[in-house]
Structure formats: C-alpha cells, structure tokens
Enzyme design. Structure first.
Site, PDB file in Angstrom:
ATOM      1  N   ARG A  76       0.845  -1.202   0.000  1.00  0.00           N
ATOM      2  CA  ARG A  76       0.000   0.000   0.000  1.00  0.00           C
ATOM      3  C   ARG A  76       0.881   1.253   0.000  1.00  0.00           C
ATOM      4  O   ARG A  76       0.520   2.273  -0.575  1.00  0.00           O
ATOM      5  CB  ARG A  76      -0.910   0.007   1.224  1.00  0.00           C
ATOM      6  CG  ARG A  76      -1.954  -1.092   1.220  1.00  0.00           C
ATOM      7  CD  ARG A  76      -2.844  -1.025   2.445  1.00  0.00           C
ATOM      8  NE  ARG A  76      -3.854  -2.080   2.456  1.00  0.00           N
ATOM      9  CZ  ARG A  76      -3.670  -3.277   3.023  1.00  0.00           C
ATOM     10  NH1 ARG A  76      -2.533  -3.561   3.618  1.00  0.00           N
ATOM     11  NH2 ARG A  76      -4.626  -4.175   2.994  1.00  0.00           N
ATOM     12  N   ASP A  80     -11.079  -4.492   7.750  1.00  0.00           N
ATOM     13  CA  ASP A  80     -10.198  -5.499   8.355  1.00  0.00           C
ATOM     14  C   ASP A  80     -10.985  -6.373   9.337  1.00  0.00           C
ATOM     15  O   ASP A  80     -10.796  -7.588   9.393  1.00  0.00           O
ATOM     16  CB  ASP A  80      -9.015  -4.808   9.056  1.00  0.00           C
ATOM     17  CG  ASP A  80      -8.150  -4.017   8.064  1.00  0.00           C
ATOM     18  OD1 ASP A  80      -8.050  -4.451   6.901  1.00  0.00           O
ATOM     19  OD2 ASP A  80      -7.590  -2.968   8.441  1.00  0.00           O
ATOM     20  N   ARG A 104     -13.173  -8.813   7.448  1.00  0.00           N
ATOM     21  CA  ARG A 104     -12.390  -9.964   6.961  1.00  0.00           C
ATOM     22  C   ARG A 104     -12.202 -10.969   8.086  1.00  0.00           C
ATOM     23  O   ARG A 104     -12.400 -12.171   7.911  1.00  0.00           O
ATOM     24  CB  ARG A 104     -11.028  -9.466   6.442  1.00  0.00           C
ATOM     25  CG  ARG A 104     -11.169  -8.776   5.105  1.00  0.00           C
ATOM     26  CD  ARG A 104      -9.847  -8.286   4.553  1.00  0.00           C
ATOM     27  NE  ARG A 104     -10.047  -7.829   3.180  1.00  0.00           N
ATOM     28  CZ  ARG A 104      -9.353  -6.865   2.577  1.00  0.00           C
ATOM     29  NH1 ARG A 104      -8.388  -6.244   3.239  1.00  0.00           N
ATOM     30  NH2 ARG A 104      -9.613  -6.533   1.338  1.00  0.00           N
ATOM     31  N   HIS A 151      -3.683   0.719   8.626  1.00  0.00           N
ATOM     32  CA  HIS A 151      -4.170  -0.230   7.628  1.00  0.00           C
ATOM     33  C   HIS A 151      -2.974  -0.678   6.796  1.00  0.00           C
ATOM     34  O   HIS A 151      -2.709  -0.154   5.732  1.00  0.00           O
ATOM     35  CB  HIS A 151      -5.211   0.465   6.753  1.00  0.00           C
ATOM     36  CG  HIS A 151      -5.838  -0.443   5.747  1.00  0.00           C
ATOM     37  ND1 HIS A 151      -6.419  -1.635   6.078  1.00  0.00           N
ATOM     38  CD2 HIS A 151      -5.989  -0.323   4.404  1.00  0.00           C
ATOM     39  CE1 HIS A 151      -6.905  -2.200   4.977  1.00  0.00           C
ATOM     40  NE2 HIS A 151      -6.645  -1.425   3.954  1.00  0.00           N
TER      41      HIS A 151
HETATM   42  N1  LIG Z   1      -8.921   1.671   2.818  1.00  0.00           N
HETATM   43  C1  LIG Z   1      -9.087   0.449   2.357  1.00  0.00           C
HETATM   44  O1  LIG Z   1      -9.307  -0.477   3.114  1.00  0.00           O
HETATM   45  C2  LIG Z   1      -9.041   0.203   0.867  1.00  0.00           C
HETATM   46  C3  LIG Z   1      -9.590  -0.962   0.327  1.00  0.00           C
HETATM   47  C4  LIG Z   1      -9.573  -1.139  -1.049  1.00  0.00           C
HETATM   48  C5  LIG Z   1      -9.015  -0.166  -1.875  1.00  0.00           C
HETATM   49  N2  LIG Z   1      -8.468   0.941  -1.310  1.00  0.00           N
HETATM   50  C6  LIG Z   1      -7.861   1.985  -2.140  1.00  0.00           C
HETATM   51  O2  LIG Z   1      -8.881   2.703  -2.816  1.00  0.00           O
HETATM   52  C7  LIG Z   1      -8.338   3.312  -3.984  1.00  0.00           C
HETATM   53  C8  LIG Z   1      -9.237   3.023  -5.178  1.00  0.00           C
HETATM   54  O3  LIG Z   1      -9.204   1.635  -5.490  1.00  0.00           O
HETATM   55  P1  LIG Z   1      -9.994   1.095  -6.768  1.00  0.00           P
HETATM   56  O4  LIG Z   1      -9.833  -0.374  -6.767  1.00  0.00           O
HETATM   57  O5  LIG Z   1     -11.341   1.694  -6.846  1.00  0.00           O
HETATM   58  O6  LIG Z   1      -9.091   1.724  -7.937  1.00  0.00           O
HETATM   59  P2  LIG Z   1      -9.548   2.004  -9.453  1.00  0.00           P
HETATM   60  O7  LIG Z   1      -8.295   2.171 -10.226  1.00  0.00           O
HETATM   61  O8  LIG Z   1     -10.535   0.994  -9.894  1.00  0.00           O
HETATM   62  O9  LIG Z   1     -10.308   3.425  -9.371  1.00  0.00           O
HETATM   63  C9  LIG Z   1      -9.674   4.601  -9.054  1.00  0.00           C
HETATM   64  C10 LIG Z   1     -10.379   5.723  -9.776  1.00  0.00           C
HETATM   65  O10 LIG Z   1      -9.849   6.967  -9.314  1.00  0.00           O
HETATM   66  C11 LIG Z   1      -9.870   7.860 -10.421  1.00  0.00           C
HETATM   67  N3  LIG Z   1      -9.004   9.014 -10.203  1.00  0.00           N
HETATM   68  C12 LIG Z   1      -7.658   9.088 -10.267  1.00  0.00           C
HETATM   69  N4  LIG Z   1      -7.247  10.342 -10.012  1.00  0.00           N
HETATM   70  C13 LIG Z   1      -8.362  11.083  -9.758  1.00  0.00           C
HETATM   71  C14 LIG Z   1      -8.596  12.440  -9.431  1.00  0.00           C
HETATM   72  N5  LIG Z   1      -7.592  13.303  -9.291  1.00  0.00           N
HETATM   73  N6  LIG Z   1      -9.876  12.823  -9.231  1.00  0.00           N
HETATM   74  C15 LIG Z   1     -10.909  11.970  -9.363  1.00  0.00           C
HETATM   75  N7  LIG Z   1     -10.742  10.674  -9.686  1.00  0.00           N
HETATM   76  C16 LIG Z   1      -9.491  10.239  -9.886  1.00  0.00           C
HETATM   77  C17 LIG Z   1      -9.419   6.983 -11.590  1.00  0.00           C
HETATM   78  O11 LIG Z   1      -9.736   7.573 -12.837  1.00  0.00           O
HETATM   79  C18 LIG Z   1     -10.171   5.690 -11.300  1.00  0.00           C
HETATM   80  O12 LIG Z   1     -11.419   5.656 -11.950  1.00  0.00           O
HETATM   81  C19 LIG Z   1      -6.905   2.750  -4.107  1.00  0.00           C
HETATM   82  O13 LIG Z   1      -5.983   3.676  -3.591  1.00  0.00           O
HETATM   83  C20 LIG Z   1      -6.952   1.512  -3.241  1.00  0.00           C
HETATM   84  O14 LIG Z   1      -5.672   1.144  -2.755  1.00  0.00           O
HETATM   85  C21 LIG Z   1      -8.476   1.135   0.034  1.00  0.00           C
END
Ligand SMILES: NC(=O)c1ccc[n+]([C@@H]2O[C@H](COP(=O)([O-])OP(=O)(O)OC[C@H]3O[C@@H](n4cnc5c(N)ncnc54)[C@H](O)[C@@H]3O)[C@@H](O)[C@H]2O)c1
Length: 308
Positions: free
Chosen positions: A88, A148, A151, A175
């Site tokens: 991450r 978490d 899960r 996380h």
């Molecule tokens: N906190 C958690 O437990 C947790 C769990 C899962 C995923 N995540 C995180 O969530 C984030 C998104 O994951 P995902 O699978 O949806 O990714 P993804 O790639 O499917 O979607 C990300 C989206 O963000 C958009 N984006 C990028 N820059 C942008 C901006 N400046 N303004 C607006 N939109 C923008 C992209 O175009 C894309 O559509 C990742 O950083 C991932 O690591 C966190």
C-alpha cells in the site's frame, strides 16, 4: 432524497460504493472522476437499476465538482490501487497528489461535509486530507478497520461454522502489514474466540486478516479488493447519516488517546451525525500496546515523507 453523498473516483471501489448507497436508498449519489464519460455512464446505469431495486436515490455521474455542492458525506476512492508485488505504501506519492486535487475541490463545494477517505495508504491519506481541508478531526474518518474486522469476522464464521451475524472482531492500528487484530476482543455471540479456538487456529486467522488485502490482489492480478471495502465505507456513511452512534473501528486523528499524538491510527470510535463523536479507549496488554505503537510508527514514517 434530502441527503447527498459524493463518491470521488468511479473505479472499482467508488462504483461499488455508489450502487450500494443507491440500493440502500441512503441518499442521492454524485459519482465524480477525472475520466470523461465513465462516471456519467456508470451513474446512468445505476440510475436505471433504481426502479428495479425500488430505490428513489438519484444517481448522477460527472466531471464537474459544482454537481457535488452541498454534499453531507464525501467518500474519496480516487487514486491508484495496488498491483501484485506492490505494498500500500508504494502508492504514497501518486495518491498524495490526487488527495491535493480532490480535497481542494471537495472543501470548496461542500465545506460542511464529513469526509471518508478510502484511498491507500489509508492512514497517511487521511492525514493529508485533514491537513489540506483544515476540517476539525471529527469530520475526517478513514475506512480501514471496518474492512479489516469484516475480513476477520468472515474467517471466524467460516472456521466455526456459525452465522457472520454472531461474530464481532476488533482490528486496531494502521491499515497495513502492521495492523493489530485483537482476538481477546473478538467474540462469537459474546464469547471471546480465545475460548472457542486453539492458539494455532487464532494465529492463522490473525495472519490471514493482516494479509487479507494482499491475498485478493494476488488472485485478481490487475487490482485490489472492492466489494468488502465499498460495503465497509457505506456502513460508516450509514452510521453517520442515520446518527446511529455506532461503534466501529476507524482511522482517526489521535491527540493523546492510546498515548499517540497527531497521527491517524485505527481505533474504535462512535459514529453519529457529527462524525466522530467519541474515541473509545480500551485496555490493552503490553504486547497489544507494543503492536499498536509499532503500527503507529509505520504510519508516521509515511506522513513524514509527504510532510503532513
Ligand atoms: N482503505 C481500504 O481499506 C481500501 C480498500 C480497497 C481499496 N483501497 C484503495 O482505494 C483506492 C481506489 O481503489 P480502486 O480499486 O477503486 O481503484 P480504481 O483504479 O478501480 O479506481 C480509481 C479511480 O480513481 C480515479 N481518479 C484518479 N485520479 C483522480 C482524481 N484526481 N480525481 C478523481 N478521480 C481520480 C481513476 O480515474 C479511477 O477511476 C486505491 O488507492 C486503493 O488502494 C483502500
């Protein structure tokens, strides 16, 4: 609806969160992304699911923050996700730049909103959003602990062959690989799992929980988990919108609680209409405290790199 939730990022997590909000008829939903057409297309598709789902939530996709104005809650999922072999933390600088762009616009159009960051590395991104937004700490609440814990609950239920509804699990800390699952506080129908499973089984569940995200990244190969993450973010939004006073593990800006100062770390909090309404301090053993401190140190390394 007289409630409005904006979801920033229309990728896997964002789109799943948006449809879940609409399915539950929690609020009107604005889905925003920098990609042209994608949020509009997905938003229209979701709007067309609403009659079938018997939901009067209005869903709209956009590239224009003016459409997000006056949101009650903003869930930030924008940024890049992990690929196999990435931690991450490898997402740090790219996603910090995304937080800068997004937070400025969110604050401008929804100055009174509550922000739920989801983007990784979660705790560091929360701290970036808090500093950039200048919001009080009650209104920036990171999603990680609910996922978490979910899960861990799923693994406990499967191991014991009981309903997930009977399970409760506590995971504290940042996380990341140093998260702190707490078996003593994890229960099945009120009975601590330490009385229901042997040490080896608990250790296996704890390790699988801490590696829960990586296990899915390895299987998917092209991205990271999104069904459980989006469900978790929506549970937090629901607790806030319905003023449920629900106690959930969330990443919040600690100011002395648990002996940690000026840092986002996952701890149990009470979520209600004002956002974080109470930070709950539970007693920890020396080992648990040491693990929490180690986890906090890992978060601090990242916040120091980006200077937030
Ligand atoms: N906190 C958690 O437990 C947790 C769990 C899962 C995923 N995540 C995180 O969530 C984030 C998104 O994951 P995902 O699978 O949806 O990714 P993804 O790639 O499917 O979607 C990300 C989206 O963000 C958009 N984006 C990028 N820059 C942008 C901006 N400046 N303004 C607006 N939109 C923008 C992209 O175009 C894309 O559509 C990742 O950083 C991932 O690591 C966190």
């Amino acid at each position: 609806m007289n409630r409005k939730i904006t979801v920033v990022g229309s990728g896997n997590v964002g789109a799943s969160a948006a449809i879940s909000i609409a399915d539950r008829e929690l609020a009107d939903v604005v889905l925003i992304d920098i990609l042209e057409g994608v949020p509009q297309g997905k938003g229209l598709d979701m709007l067309q699911a609403c009659p079938v789902e018997k939901s009067d939530s209005r869903v709209v996709g956009t590239n224009d923050y003016a459409d997000t104005a006056g949101s009650d809650i903003v869930i930030i999922t924008a940024g890049i996700a992990r690929k196999p072999g990435m931690s991450r933390d490898d997402l740090l600088n790219t996603n910090f730049n995304v937080m800068k762009q997004v937070t400025e616009q969110v604050v401008k159009h929804s100055p009174d909103c509550i922000i739920i960051p989801v983007t990784n590395p979660l705790d560091a991104m929360c701290q970036a959003v808090l500093r950039l937004s200048k919001f009080p700490r009650e209104r920036v609440i990171g999603m990680a602990g609910v996922l978490d814990s979910a899960r861990m609950r799923a693994f406990i239920a499967a191991e014991l062959g009981v309903s997930v509804e009977n399970t409760h699990a506590f995971v504290l800390g940042g996380h990341g690989d140093t998260m702190v699952p707490l078996p003593r506080y994890s229960t099945v129908a009120g009975i601590p799992i330490t009385e229901l499973m042997d040490k080896e089984t608990i250790a296996r569940i704890v390790t699988r929980t801490a590696n829960g995200g990586a296990e899915i990244v390895k299987l998917l190969k092209t991205g990271s988990a999104y069904y459980a993450p989006s469900s978790a973010a929506v549970e937090m939004a629901e607790a806030i919108l319905k003023d449920k006073k629900k106690i959930l593990p969330c990443s919040v800006f600690l100011q002395g609680e648990y002996g940690i100062k000026d840092l986002f770390v996952g701890v149990p909090v009470k979520l209600g209409a004002k956002g974080v309404e109470q930070i709950i301090e539970i007693t920890l053993t020396d080992d648990e405290r040491a693990a929490l401190m180690k986890s906090a140190a890992a978060v601090k390394e990242l916040t120091d790199i980006i200077g937030v």
